[in-house]
Scaffold this motif. Structure first.
Motif, short mmCIF file in Angstrom:
data_model
loop_
_atom_site.label_atom_id
_atom_site.label_comp_id
_atom_site.label_asym_id
_atom_site.label_seq_id
_atom_site.Cartn_x
_atom_site.Cartn_y
_atom_site.Cartn_z
N GLY A 1 4.35 -6.27 -5.53
CA GLY A 1 3.45 -6.10 -4.40
C GLY A 1 2.04 -6.56 -4.71
N SER A 2 1.53 -6.17 -5.88
CA SER A 2 0.15 -6.53 -6.22
C SER A 2 -0.04 -8.04 -6.21
CB SER A 2 -0.22 -5.99 -7.60
OG SER A 2 -0.05 -4.59 -7.64
N TYR B 1 -4.71 1.33 -0.13
CA TYR B 1 -4.14 1.02 -1.45
C TYR B 1 -3.42 -0.32 -1.37
CZ TYR B 1 -1.45 1.16 -5.72
OH TYR B 1 -0.91 0.84 -6.94
N GLY C 1 -2.64 -2.13 -4.66
CA GLY C 1 -2.04 -2.50 -5.94
C GLY C 1 -3.01 -2.38 -7.10
N ASP D 1 -0.78 -5.44 4.92
CA ASP D 1 -0.03 -5.07 3.72
C ASP D 1 1.09 -4.13 4.16
OD1 ASP D 1 1.00 -4.01 1.43
OD2 ASP D 1 -0.94 -3.57 0.49
N ILE E 1 3.80 -3.68 2.48
CA ILE E 1 4.62 -3.50 1.27
C ILE E 1 5.36 -2.16 1.30
CG2 ILE E 1 4.45 -3.14 -1.23
CD1 ILE E 1 2.23 -5.40 -1.13
N ALA E 2 4.68 -1.11 1.75
CA ALA E 2 5.33 0.21 1.75
C ALA E 2 6.08 0.50 3.05
CB ALA E 2 4.28 1.30 1.52
N LYS F 1 8.63 -3.88 -2.15
CA LYS F 1 9.30 -2.57 -2.16
C LYS F 1 10.70 -2.59 -1.53
CE LYS F 1 5.66 0.47 -3.43
NZ LYS F 1 4.24 0.41 -3.14
C1 LIG Z 1 3.11 -0.28 -3.86
C2 LIG Z 1 2.12 -0.97 -3.04
C3 LIG Z 1 1.44 -2.11 -3.50
C4 LIG Z 1 1.62 -2.65 -4.90
O1 LIG Z 1 2.91 -3.06 -5.16
P1 LIG Z 1 3.40 -3.15 -6.69
O2 LIG Z 1 4.77 -3.70 -6.60
O3 LIG Z 1 3.35 -1.76 -7.23
O4 LIG Z 1 2.45 -4.06 -7.41
C5 LIG Z 1 0.56 -2.73 -2.65
N1 LIG Z 1 0.34 -2.26 -1.41
C6 LIG Z 1 0.97 -1.18 -0.92
C7 LIG Z 1 0.70 -0.72 0.46
C8 LIG Z 1 1.86 -0.48 -1.74
O5 LIG Z 1 2.46 0.62 -1.28
#
Ligand SMILES: *Cc1c(COP(=O)(O)O)cnc(C)c1O
Length: 471
Positions: free
Chosen positions: A121-122, A154, A156, A260, A262-263, A301
């Motif tokens: 994610g980062s 958040y 990363g 973002d 990612i989550a 994720k």
């Molecule tokens: C977990 C997360 C990240 C970072 O992902 P990693 O795989 O841990 O580097 C970035 N943004 C959000 C919203 C996250 O939940």
């Protein structure tokens, strides 16, 4: 040599664990945070080396959406291993990367037509930040180099991503290494005054964003934020109207919008992407509307169902075209990660997306979410619960020393940790793996949880909160 005890000792001798004060693992079973060696996993369950089972209701850091070792994902991966393990994506391509890109472009909001792969994610966040600045540079705007982001966001742990993290705990020790971002107060509805609706609160909070854009647009490349849910801040939530207003303001001020997801991507909020909750936006200048979208979307994720590390950034043809030129123009995006678009990881992602096609998971999740709410509702009147909030398959309970007026516990009391330990040891042969964020207990189970598992999860969470809030 196969007991929990052995693996713990060997791990503590050499493995430095992430996001951990390692001394918290010292002291064996009485350690503040007992280290748990896991031997196997299946569905919503993890099992340790002594045969004890744990219901994984946080999906192992929000990755496991269809449960561990889903048979379809496992079968697809085994087959892929028989043909192609890895080839670099620089100068080469392969079926899983192509098919996954096609699928992601079709699933995501309109206009996101180009996929750039990374591993976590980062690094997806780094790519979006770099692409945005580089886009403006390629278009003759080298001064647009800053980012606007939300307090309590958040993104990363790498330096660029950390620079736009609004949670101090993760960044303050590295402040000297970080570029300076512009932080604006969050639309987080936990902070709304009683009687105010989520929509009104988030709408009002937008004035801070509007002011920041008006002041800094000339030097700002992009706004980056987590859509609808600020995960690491403790599953804090806000109303989609904020994203609609933000899209319109970004258009007016010529600033990119980076979501973002990612989550929250892949069905967690009750729709495929959090962006899918946002109403159509007004076109700049005219009274026409168009579906909401963004300039960059970061995904990771749940993308591979927690099977292999993979992330990607989706962007538009407009961004892509700004890099597309003669070699001599030096406009190319030279970013690379060795394992970008690894065929096995892409196959795991394809298999995960195929699972969405096999059932109406959003309808099933609505039923499960209703069971989760019903299961946790006995806490609504609890004197040490300030709020229960939910969106799709995320439910969070905010524990406080006093709910009126809201008074947090001193963080040194580590109340969340008490709940965590209690839940792990709840049943005779089985516990529940909650992993609170501070004093926020949250449930983010895989979509395959059964009603019986929801009952166990909610009952254990309630018992653990009662335990953690008793003197
Ligand atoms: C977990 C997360 C990240 C970072 O992902 P990693 O795989 O841990 O580097 C970035 N943004 C959000 C919203 C996250 O939940």
């Amino acid at each position: 040599m196969t007991s929990n005890q052995d693996w713990k000792a060997r791990s503590l001798a050499h493995v430095w664990h992430p996001c951990t004060q390692m001394q918290d693992h010292a002291g064996g079973d009485d350690a503040p945070i007992p280290l748990l060696p896991i031997a196997s996993a299946e569905g919503a369950w993890l099992q340790d080396f002594d045969g004890r089972r744990y219901l994984d209701v946080i999906g192992s850091w929000w990755t496991s959406i269809f449960g561990h070792r889903h048979p379809h994902v496992v079968a697809r991966l085994k087959a892929q291993l028989d043909s192609l393990d890895h080839v670099m994506l620089g100068g080469f391509t392969h079926a899983p990367a192509v098919e996954l890109a096609e699928k992601l472009c079709a699933l995501t909001p309109p206009g996101l037509n180009r996929v750039f792969y990374a591993c976590d994610g980062s690094s997806a966040v780094e790519i979006a930040l770099k692409m945005s600045v580089h886009y403006w540079r390629n278009c003759g705007n080298p001064n647009k180099t800053q980012f606007i982001t939300l307090e309590n966001g958040y993104h990363g742990e790498t330096l660029g991503a950390m620079a736009v993290d609004g949670v101090d705990a993760y960044r303050s020790d590295y402040a000297t290494l970080l570029m300076e971002a512009i932080f604006v107060p969050s639309p987080d509805c936990y902070d709304r005054t009683p009687g105010t609706s989520w929509e009104d609160h988030s709408r009002r909070q937008f004035k801070h964003m509007e002011a920041a854009l008006a002041q800094h647009a000339d030097t700002t490349a992009a706004v980056i934020l987590e859509p609808l849910i600020q995960g690491a801040a403790g599953m804090r939530m806000y109303h989609p109207v904020y994203l609609k207003l933000l899209r319109e303001a970004c258009d007016r001020h010529h600033v990119h919008l980076i979501l973002d997801e990612i989550a929250v991507g892949f069905g967690r909020t009750g729709r495929m992407f959090a962006a899918d909750w946002v109403d159509p936006v007004q076109n700049a200048g005219g009274d026409d509307t168009r579906p909401f979208s963004c300039d960059f979307m970061c995904l990771s994720k749940g993308l591979t169902n927690g099977t292999l590390p993979l992330s990607c950034v989706l962007t538009t043809d407009a961004v892509y075209d700004a890099f597309y030129d003669d070699h001599a123009s030096h406009k190319a995006f030279l970013h690379s990660h060795t394992y970008s678009g690894n065929p096995l990881a892409c196959t795991a992602a394809l298999a995960t997306l195929e699972l969405f096609e096999q059932d109406d998971w959003m309808a099933r999740n609505r039923r499960t979410a209703a069971l989760m709410w019903e299961g946790m509702s006995p806490l609504l009147q609890h004197p040490n619960v300030a709020e229960i909030r939910a969106q799709g398959m995320i439910l969070a309970v905010e524990m406080v020393a006093k709910s009126r007026p809201r008074t947090p516990y001193p963080s040194s009391e580590r109340r969340g940790l008490r709940a965590y330990r209690h839940a792990l040891s709840a049943g005779k042969n089985a516990g529940v793996l909650l992993r609170p964020l501070g004093d926020v207990i949250y449930l983010m189970p895989p979509y395959i949880v059964t009603p019986e598992e929801v009952t166990l999860m909610c009952q254990t969470a309630i018992d653990s909160i009662n335990h953690a809030t008793t003197a």
